[in-house]
Design a protein around this motif. Structure first.
Motif, PDB file in Angstrom:
ATOM      1  N   ALA A  17      13.977 -59.804  87.137  1.00  0.00           N
ATOM      2  CA  ALA A  17      13.499 -60.923  87.286  1.00  0.00           C
ATOM      3  C   ALA A  17      13.120 -61.118  85.411  1.00  0.00           C
ATOM      4  O   ALA A  17      13.364 -60.625  84.580  1.00  0.00           O
ATOM      5  CB  ALA A  17      11.956 -59.970  86.942  1.00  0.00           C
ATOM      6  N   PHE A  18      12.954 -62.566  85.415  1.00  0.00           N
ATOM      7  CA  PHE A  18      13.379 -63.195  84.216  1.00  0.00           C
ATOM      8  C   PHE A  18      12.538 -64.103  83.882  1.00  0.00           C
ATOM      9  O   PHE A  18      11.850 -64.686  84.694  1.00  0.00           O
ATOM     10  CB  PHE A  18      14.578 -63.822  83.614  1.00  0.00           C
ATOM     11  CG  PHE A  18      14.851 -64.920  84.596  1.00  0.00           C
ATOM     12  CD1 PHE A  18      14.838 -66.007  84.390  1.00  0.00           C
ATOM     13  CD2 PHE A  18      15.504 -64.841  85.794  1.00  0.00           C
ATOM     14  CE1 PHE A  18      15.233 -67.150  85.448  1.00  0.00           C
ATOM     15  CE2 PHE A  18      16.391 -65.365  86.912  1.00  0.00           C
ATOM     16  CZ  PHE A  18      15.476 -66.910  86.183  1.00  0.00           C
ATOM     17  N   SER A  19      12.110 -64.441  82.392  1.00  0.00           N
ATOM     18  CA  SER A  19      10.280 -65.771  82.500  1.00  0.00           C
ATOM     19  C   SER A  19      11.091 -66.895  81.334  1.00  0.00           C
ATOM     20  O   SER A  19      12.754 -66.527  81.399  1.00  0.00           O
ATOM     21  CB  SER A  19       9.977 -64.596  81.298  1.00  0.00           C
ATOM     22  OG  SER A  19      10.665 -64.710  79.778  1.00  0.00           O
ATOM     23  N   GLU A  20      10.130 -67.279  81.191  1.00  0.00           N
ATOM     24  CA  GLU A  20      11.489 -68.648  80.742  1.00  0.00           C
ATOM     25  C   GLU A  20      11.247 -68.537  79.235  1.00  0.00           C
ATOM     26  O   GLU A  20      12.177 -69.120  78.572  1.00  0.00           O
ATOM     27  CB  GLU A  20       9.639 -70.020  80.553  1.00  0.00           C
ATOM     28  CG  GLU A  20      10.178 -71.867  80.351  1.00  0.00           C
ATOM     29  CD  GLU A  20      11.343 -72.022  81.564  1.00  0.00           C
ATOM     30  OE1 GLU A  20      11.820 -73.308  80.541  1.00  0.00           O
ATOM     31  OE2 GLU A  20      11.346 -71.557  82.934  1.00  0.00           O
ATOM     32  N   GLN A  21      10.764 -67.765  78.540  1.00  0.00           N
ATOM     33  CA  GLN A  21      10.733 -67.200  77.468  1.00  0.00           C
ATOM     34  C   GLN A  21      12.781 -66.547  77.384  1.00  0.00           C
ATOM     35  O   GLN A  21      12.825 -67.065  76.596  1.00  0.00           O
ATOM     36  CB  GLN A  21      10.126 -66.245  76.555  1.00  0.00           C
ATOM     37  CG  GLN A  21       8.608 -66.761  76.631  1.00  0.00           C
ATOM     38  CD  GLN A  21       7.807 -67.042  78.094  1.00  0.00           C
ATOM     39  OE1 GLN A  21       7.947 -66.660  78.784  1.00  0.00           O
ATOM     40  NE2 GLN A  21       7.111 -67.406  77.835  1.00  0.00           N
ATOM     41  N   ASP A  22      12.920 -66.451  78.511  1.00  0.00           N
ATOM     42  CA  ASP A  22      14.037 -65.421  79.047  1.00  0.00           C
ATOM     43  C   ASP A  22      14.787 -66.864  78.885  1.00  0.00           C
ATOM     44  O   ASP A  22      16.492 -66.645  77.672  1.00  0.00           O
ATOM     45  CB  ASP A  22      14.526 -64.530  79.855  1.00  0.00           C
ATOM     46  CG  ASP A  22      13.487 -63.214  79.444  1.00  0.00           C
ATOM     47  OD1 ASP A  22      13.293 -62.703  78.529  1.00  0.00           O
ATOM     48  OD2 ASP A  22      13.134 -63.118  81.084  1.00  0.00           O
ATOM     49  N   LEU A  23      14.991 -66.976  79.026  1.00  0.00           N
ATOM     50  CA  LEU A  23      15.609 -68.534  79.263  1.00  0.00           C
ATOM     51  C   LEU A  23      16.075 -69.488  78.159  1.00  0.00           C
ATOM     52  O   LEU A  23      16.488 -69.673  77.772  1.00  0.00           O
ATOM     53  CB  LEU A  23      15.907 -69.576  80.371  1.00  0.00           C
ATOM     54  CG  LEU A  23      15.282 -69.249  81.940  1.00  0.00           C
ATOM     55  CD1 LEU A  23      15.250 -69.999  82.956  1.00  0.00           C
ATOM     56  CD2 LEU A  23      17.014 -69.170  82.162  1.00  0.00           C
ATOM     57  N   ASP A  24      14.282 -69.264  78.068  1.00  0.00           N
ATOM     58  CA  ASP A  24      15.175 -70.770  75.905  1.00  0.00           C
ATOM     59  C   ASP A  24      15.874 -69.622  75.268  1.00  0.00           C
ATOM     60  O   ASP A  24      16.286 -70.435  74.350  1.00  0.00           O
ATOM     61  CB  ASP A  24      13.338 -70.387  75.491  1.00  0.00           C
ATOM     62  CG  ASP A  24      12.435 -71.396  75.605  1.00  0.00           C
ATOM     63  OD1 ASP A  24      12.960 -72.480  76.756  1.00  0.00           O
ATOM     64  OD2 ASP A  24      10.603 -70.877  76.309  1.00  0.00           O
TER      65      ASP A  24
END
Length: 262
Positions: free
Chosen positions: A113-120
């Motif tokens: 699982a990953f978050s939008e913060q990870d993508l940022d």
């Protein structure tokens, strides 16, 4: 303390000597080019450093890890690698920043699982190396040069201490190659950036960012040292075992075989 040290290293596979009597030291903040023709042992040398192959004899220490004495998995997390062979591992429909994020997990897909913060974080890294125009793009629609740029960003996700580029310009046209070399220059300017090991058989790709050059032929180190003293007519004539001229244009070295008089 050197970040890479090889002492009298030999690598034999199926009874054949692949690398012989390798002695090589890389100090912190040194960027090296490894120059050799196809089949010279360049990739085998890198796989020894990454512990993908195992030495037959000799001593190897990388980032303080002594091969055969210290655990290896932690070391692999400190080394990034970019090569055209890696480009084939990803689904063509993956989004650019998602691909970059896979570098955090050393995988070809996002299985956690990953978050939008990870993508940022991945997007910020892309911006740092000038790949911001690729944000949101589909991997399968990118040119070979754009794919290589993404792979460089991906390799930097783990903040590696060593970044290996194995024939990274394969398949690139003249202008894409120039853009890639420009991005490598940007990496050398990063604060606490990685040590670069750049593997090639093209002397004109060895820019001024690479202070040191190693010449590898038939599994043996022929010479190594400061790039400006290695990429000379005399040294390269001995290395290639045929007469060559060396011209330096705009900081690049061009090697030209001399024509025979007969």
């Amino acid at each position: 303390m050197p970040i890479i040290s090889l002492k009298t290293v030999n690598f034999i596979r199926s009874g054949q000597k692949i690398l012989e009597n390798i002695n090589w030291t890389v100090e912190k903040n040194e960027h090296w080019a490894i120059l050799g023709l196809n089949g010279s042992g360049k990739s085998s040398l890198l796989k020894l450093i990454m512990a993908e192959n195992w030495k037959t004899s000799g001593e190897i220490t990388v980032l303080g890890t002594r091969f055969g004495l210290d655990p290896i998995p932690e070391l692999r997390a400190k080394i990034g690698i970019v090569g055209s062979f890696i480009a084939e591992r990803f689904r063509p429909d993956i989004i650019a920043e998602n691909l970059v994020l896979t570098g955090r997990y050393n995988s070809s897909m996002l299985y956690r699982a990953f978050s939008e913060q990870d993508l940022d974080v991945a997007r910020d890294l892309m911006r740092q190396i000038g790949a911001d125009k690729l944000i949101g793009r589909i991997y399968g629609t990118l040119s070979q040069g754009e794919k290589q740029l993404l792979l460089i960003a991906r390799s930097l996700m783990i903040a590696p201490e060593i970044l290996i580029l194995d024939e990274a310009t394969n398949g690139l046209d003249l202008f894409a190659k120039e853009r890639l070399l420009d991005k490598l220059h940007m990496i050398t300017q990063l604060a606490n950036g990685p040590t670069l090991l750049y593997i090639t058989h093209h002397p004109d790709e060895i820019t001024s960012d690479f202070q040191k050059t190693l010449l590898l032929r038939d599994g043996k180190i022929i010479d190594s040292g400061a790039t400006k003293t290695i990429l000379t007519e005399k040294t390269l004539t001995d290395f290639y075992q045929m007469p060559v001229d060396v011209e330096r244009v705009n900081g690049k070295y061009f090697v030209i075989p001399k024509k025979s008089d007969t």
